[in-house]
Design a protein around this motif. Structure first.
Motif, PDB file in Angstrom:
ATOM      1  N   SER A   1       0.795  -1.233   0.000  1.00  0.00           N
ATOM      2  CA  SER A   1       0.000   0.000   0.000  1.00  0.00           C
ATOM      3  C   SER A   1       0.826   1.282   0.000  1.00  0.00           C
ATOM      4  N   THR A   2       2.003   1.278   0.643  1.00  0.00           N
ATOM      5  CA  THR A   2       2.864   2.465   0.706  1.00  0.00           C
ATOM      6  C   THR A   2       4.329   2.016   0.846  1.00  0.00           C
ATOM      7  N   GLY A   3       5.221   2.974   0.688  1.00  0.00           N
ATOM      8  CA  GLY A   3       6.631   2.691   0.949  1.00  0.00           C
ATOM      9  C   GLY A   3       6.853   2.377   2.416  1.00  0.00           C
ATOM     10  N   THR A   4       6.103   3.048   3.277  1.00  0.00           N
ATOM     11  CA  THR A   4       6.223   2.806   4.714  1.00  0.00           C
ATOM     12  C   THR A   4       5.805   1.377   5.059  1.00  0.00           C
ATOM     13  N   SER A   5       4.705   0.910   4.455  1.00  0.00           N
ATOM     14  CA  SER A   5       4.273  -0.463   4.764  1.00  0.00           C
ATOM     15  C   SER A   5       5.265  -1.473   4.187  1.00  0.00           C
TER      16      SER A   5
ATOM     17  N   VAL B   1      10.520  10.421   8.485  1.00  0.00           N
ATOM     18  CA  VAL B   1      10.122   9.713   9.713  1.00  0.00           C
ATOM     19  C   VAL B   1       9.548   8.323   9.400  1.00  0.00           C
ATOM     20  N   ALA B   2       9.190   8.095   8.144  1.00  0.00           N
ATOM     21  CA  ALA B   2       8.678   6.780   7.723  1.00  0.00           C
ATOM     22  C   ALA B   2       9.660   5.658   8.034  1.00  0.00           C
ATOM     23  N   SER B   3      10.946   5.891   7.838  1.00  0.00           N
ATOM     24  CA  SER B   3      11.941   4.839   8.100  1.00  0.00           C
ATOM     25  C   SER B   3      11.904   4.448   9.578  1.00  0.00           C
TER      26      SER B   3
ATOM     27  N   GLU C   1      17.219  -1.924   2.473  1.00  0.00           N
ATOM     28  CA  GLU C   1      17.503  -0.647   1.808  1.00  0.00           C
ATOM     29  C   GLU C   1      16.220   0.175   1.733  1.00  0.00           C
ATOM     30  N   ASP C   2      16.250   1.368   2.323  1.00  0.00           N
ATOM     31  CA  ASP C   2      15.154   2.309   2.100  1.00  0.00           C
ATOM     32  C   ASP C   2      15.449   3.020   0.772  1.00  0.00           C
ATOM     33  N   ALA C   3      14.954   2.401  -0.296  1.00  0.00           N
ATOM     34  CA  ALA C   3      15.184   2.921  -1.644  1.00  0.00           C
ATOM     35  C   ALA C   3      13.941   3.656  -2.139  1.00  0.00           C
ATOM     36  N   ALA C   4      13.199   4.234  -1.180  1.00  0.00           N
ATOM     37  CA  ALA C   4      11.952   4.931  -1.520  1.00  0.00           C
ATOM     38  C   ALA C   4      12.170   5.995  -2.595  1.00  0.00           C
ATOM     39  N   GLN C   5      13.365   6.617  -2.562  1.00  0.00           N
ATOM     40  CA  GLN C   5      13.629   7.721  -3.494  1.00  0.00           C
ATOM     41  C   GLN C   5      14.460   7.278  -4.684  1.00  0.00           C
ATOM     42  N   ALA C   6      14.729   5.980  -4.795  1.00  0.00           N
ATOM     43  CA  ALA C   6      15.744   5.547  -5.759  1.00  0.00           C
ATOM     44  C   ALA C   6      15.223   4.612  -6.841  1.00  0.00           C
TER      45      ALA C   6
ATOM     46  N   PHE D   1      10.818   0.112  -2.125  1.00  0.00           N
ATOM     47  CA  PHE D   1      10.550   1.292  -2.941  1.00  0.00           C
ATOM     48  C   PHE D   1       9.247   1.956  -2.498  1.00  0.00           C
ATOM     49  N   SER D   2       9.102   3.226  -2.857  1.00  0.00           N
ATOM     50  CA  SER D   2       7.832   3.936  -2.654  1.00  0.00           C
ATOM     51  C   SER D   2       7.335   4.445  -3.992  1.00  0.00           C
ATOM     52  N   PHE D   3       6.015   4.362  -4.176  1.00  0.00           N
ATOM     53  CA  PHE D   3       5.392   4.957  -5.357  1.00  0.00           C
ATOM     54  C   PHE D   3       4.366   5.998  -4.927  1.00  0.00           C
ATOM     55  N   ASP D   4       4.673   6.769  -3.889  1.00  0.00           N
ATOM     56  CA  ASP D   4       3.715   7.788  -3.448  1.00  0.00           C
ATOM     57  C   ASP D   4       3.621   8.890  -4.507  1.00  0.00           C
ATOM     58  N   GLY D   5       2.741   9.823  -4.277  1.00  0.00           N
ATOM     59  CA  GLY D   5       2.388  10.792  -5.318  1.00  0.00           C
ATOM     60  C   GLY D   5       3.534  11.551  -5.945  1.00  0.00           C
ATOM     61  N   ILE D   6       4.612  11.780  -5.205  1.00  0.00           N
ATOM     62  CA  ILE D   6       5.682  12.616  -5.745  1.00  0.00           C
ATOM     63  C   ILE D   6       6.998  11.869  -5.964  1.00  0.00           C
ATOM     64  N   LYS D   7       6.976  10.566  -5.809  1.00  0.00           N
ATOM     65  CA  LYS D   7       8.221   9.813  -6.011  1.00  0.00           C
ATOM     66  C   LYS D   7       8.505   9.631  -7.512  1.00  0.00           C
ATOM     67  N   ASN D   8       9.638   9.002  -7.844  1.00  0.00           N
ATOM     68  CA  ASN D   8      10.072   8.939  -9.249  1.00  0.00           C
ATOM     69  C   ASN D   8       8.990   8.406 -10.185  1.00  0.00           C
TER      70      ASN D   8
ATOM     71  N   GLU E   1      -0.711   5.970  -4.278  1.00  0.00           N
ATOM     72  CA  GLU E   1       0.045   5.552  -3.105  1.00  0.00           C
ATOM     73  C   GLU E   1       0.514   4.149  -3.404  1.00  0.00           C
ATOM     74  N   GLY E   2       1.683   3.795  -2.907  1.00  0.00           N
ATOM     75  CA  GLY E   2       2.124   2.426  -3.133  1.00  0.00           C
ATOM     76  C   GLY E   2       3.573   2.239  -2.777  1.00  0.00           C
ATOM     77  N   GLY E   3       3.969   0.989  -2.747  1.00  0.00           N
ATOM     78  CA  GLY E   3       5.348   0.656  -2.459  1.00  0.00           C
ATOM     79  C   GLY E   3       5.614  -0.770  -2.892  1.00  0.00           C
TER      80      GLY E   3
ATOM     81  N   HIS F   1      14.699  18.587   3.721  1.00  0.00           N
ATOM     82  CA  HIS F   1      14.649  17.125   3.853  1.00  0.00           C
ATOM     83  C   HIS F   1      15.871  16.653   4.646  1.00  0.00           C
ATOM     84  N   TYR F   2      15.775  16.389   5.906  1.00  0.00           N
ATOM     85  CA  TYR F   2      14.585  16.300   6.753  1.00  0.00           C
ATOM     86  C   TYR F   2      14.923  16.845   8.114  1.00  0.00           C
ATOM     87  N   LYS F   3      13.925  17.051   8.963  1.00  0.00           N
ATOM     88  CA  LYS F   3      14.225  17.235  10.377  1.00  0.00           C
ATOM     89  C   LYS F   3      14.742  15.899  10.908  1.00  0.00           C
TER      90      LYS F   3
HETATM   91  C1  LIG Z   1       8.677   8.518   0.668  1.00  0.00           C
HETATM   92  C2  LIG Z   1       9.614   7.889   1.623  1.00  0.00           C
HETATM   93  C3  LIG Z   1       9.238   6.835   2.453  1.00  0.00           C
HETATM   94  C4  LIG Z   1       7.820   6.359   2.619  1.00  0.00           C
HETATM   95  O1  LIG Z   1       7.140   6.069   1.463  1.00  0.00           O
HETATM   96  P1  LIG Z   1       5.543   6.270   1.449  1.00  0.00           P
HETATM   97  O2  LIG Z   1       5.155   5.624   0.164  1.00  0.00           O
HETATM   98  O3  LIG Z   1       5.296   7.744   1.457  1.00  0.00           O
HETATM   99  O4  LIG Z   1       4.997   5.588   2.627  1.00  0.00           O
HETATM  100  C5  LIG Z   1      10.202   6.236   3.246  1.00  0.00           C
HETATM  101  N1  LIG Z   1      11.464   6.666   3.241  1.00  0.00           N
HETATM  102  C6  LIG Z   1      11.882   7.682   2.465  1.00  0.00           C
HETATM  103  C7  LIG Z   1      13.313   8.095   2.505  1.00  0.00           C
HETATM  104  C8  LIG Z   1      10.964   8.342   1.641  1.00  0.00           C
HETATM  105  O5  LIG Z   1      11.367   9.376   0.906  1.00  0.00           O
END
Ligand SMILES: *Cc1c(COP(=O)(O)O)cnc(C)c1O
Length: 369
Positions: free
Chosen positions: A55-59, A84-86, A153-158, A177-184, A189-191, A317-319
């Motif tokens: 459902s998301t990159g976080t999940s 903060v998702a990580s 690997e948190d490759a959400a942005q890669a 990976f993440s496929f949220d609205g603004i990712k590559n 929403e998705g991951g 990106h990021y606190k």
């Molecule tokens: C976007 C992002 C996530 C989470 O992905 P979601 O699809 O928004 O849940 C996790 N880690 C990093 C570094 C991200 O940029």
């Protein structure tokens, strides 16, 4: 000049048509469309690893951590400078995130500091491909091997990025990976979780559907499980056909997306390089599709105010997570210094040359450059 947005989704008629086609079929949940999206990601990556959409990159990260079967006093090393998702993904699995410093030039996890934070409870490391860069991932795997750690690997942005000549996700232990609205690429929403570890595959496949064993295969055939068993905690973390349909269309466009994002980034690099008060990150920009474009400057807060006053959105990106109440730890001096200096400039597919010139000229105006 109208407000220049930092980031946004860019959706064409193709995605809209694909969603309507799924709505017309009146099978909205996880089914054939998700199966196809997974196969197409696999083909794009050209990997034998399993690709599991969620459902998301976080999940994706949460299920990856859970699949390692850790105990509640076990620890995972993770850079503090991440979304903060990580951290939430680790604590959701009732494991302890241990905040680690990042390197000044790459903002990638600092393995010298990681070494200092190792304990007998350390079971895994979660490197974050900050701003799409994963240049030093090999060193993470060497470190993990020496210390008997799993790697998530948190490759959400890669997504779509190349490292050592190979796409991110093809090599390694568990890649999310993440496929949220603004990712590559986006699926709304998705991951996805990518791995070849059979135990992790089974756990993730079941856990995304409330732990119902072997439900994935049933759903891909348009069926459901009636007589089933559940052995582990599960979640409603599957991807729906609607989202997969958007993702499939986006994946078809990834070469155009890559070209456009690289043009934007190269134009920034070319036109900001003579401003001595600005530092760019030490990335191999030729090989990556930049999800965000980050600069460093000691005048960050003034520059940010100035850009905002000129209708240019920018971000931080990021606190760092170790400054948040839930994850508070001792000071991380380098990360805190970096946090004062980083600024993210607009980088999205609808950014025009004219708008980007305006951003660059406004920055030059600020620095009298
Ligand atoms: C976007 C992002 C996530 C989470 O992905 P979601 O699809 O928004 O849940 C996790 N880690 C990093 C570094 C991200 O940029």
């Amino acid at each position: 000049m109208n407000k220049i947005r930092l980031s946004k989704s860019t959706i064409g008629q193709e995605e809209k048509d694909a969603v309507l086609a799924v709505l017309d079929k009146e099978f909205l949940g996880m089914g054939a469309e998700v199966n196809l999206f997974e196969q197409e990601i696999k083909a794009y990556l050209n990997t034998t690893k399993e690709v599991m959409c969620v459902s998301t990159g976080t999940s994706a990260l949460h299920l990856a951590v859970e699949a390692l079967n850790l105990n509640s006093d076990d620890e995972i090393l993770v850079p503090s400078l991440t979304y903060v998702a990580s951290f939430q993904a680790i604590s959701a699995a009732r494991v302890k995130p241990i905040a680690v410093e990042v390197c000044e030039d790459t903002l990638f996890i600092d393995l010298e500091d990681a070494k200092k934070k190792l304990t007998s409870k350390t079971k895994a490391i979660m490197p974050v491909h900050y701003a799409s860069n994963a240049k030093d991932i090999k060193k993470v795997y060497e470190f993990a091997k020496e210390n008997n750690l799993r790697v998530i690997e948190d490759a959400a942005q890669a997504f779509g990025c190349i490292n050592d000549g190979i796409k991110v996700g093809v090599q390694g232990d568990i890649i999310c990976f993440s496929f949220d609205g603004i990712k590559n690429i986006t699926s709304g929403e998705g991951g996805a979780v990518v791995t070849s570890d059979e135990n992790v595959i089974q756990r993730v496949k079941d856990a995304r559907l409330l732990g119902v064993e072997k439900d994935t295969e049933k759903r891909f055939e348009g069926q459901r499980s009636w007589d089933f068993d559940v052995k582990h905690q599960g979640y409603r973390y599957h991807m729906s056909n609607i989202f997969a349909a958007i993702g499939r269309e986006q994946l078809k466009k990834i070469n155009t997306i890559e070209k456009k994002r690289k043009e934007i980034v190269n134009y920034y690099l070319e036109n900001l390089k003579d401003i001595s008060q600005i530092k760019t990150l030490d990335f191999d920009y030729k090989s990556i599709i930049s999800h965000i474009f980050v600069i460093k400057t000691s005048k960050r807060d003034y520059l940010r105010e100035f850009l905002l006053s000129k209708n240019i959105e920018c971000g931080i990106h990021y606190k760092p997570n170790h400054l948040l109440t839930k994850y508070k730890t001792d000071s991380l001096a380098t990360t805190e210094k970096i946090y004062e200096e980083i600024l993210t400039l607009p980088c999205q597919l609808d950014l025009t040359k004219e708008e980007q010139d305006y951003v660059i000229n406004t920055i030059r105006e600020f620095f009298n450059a």
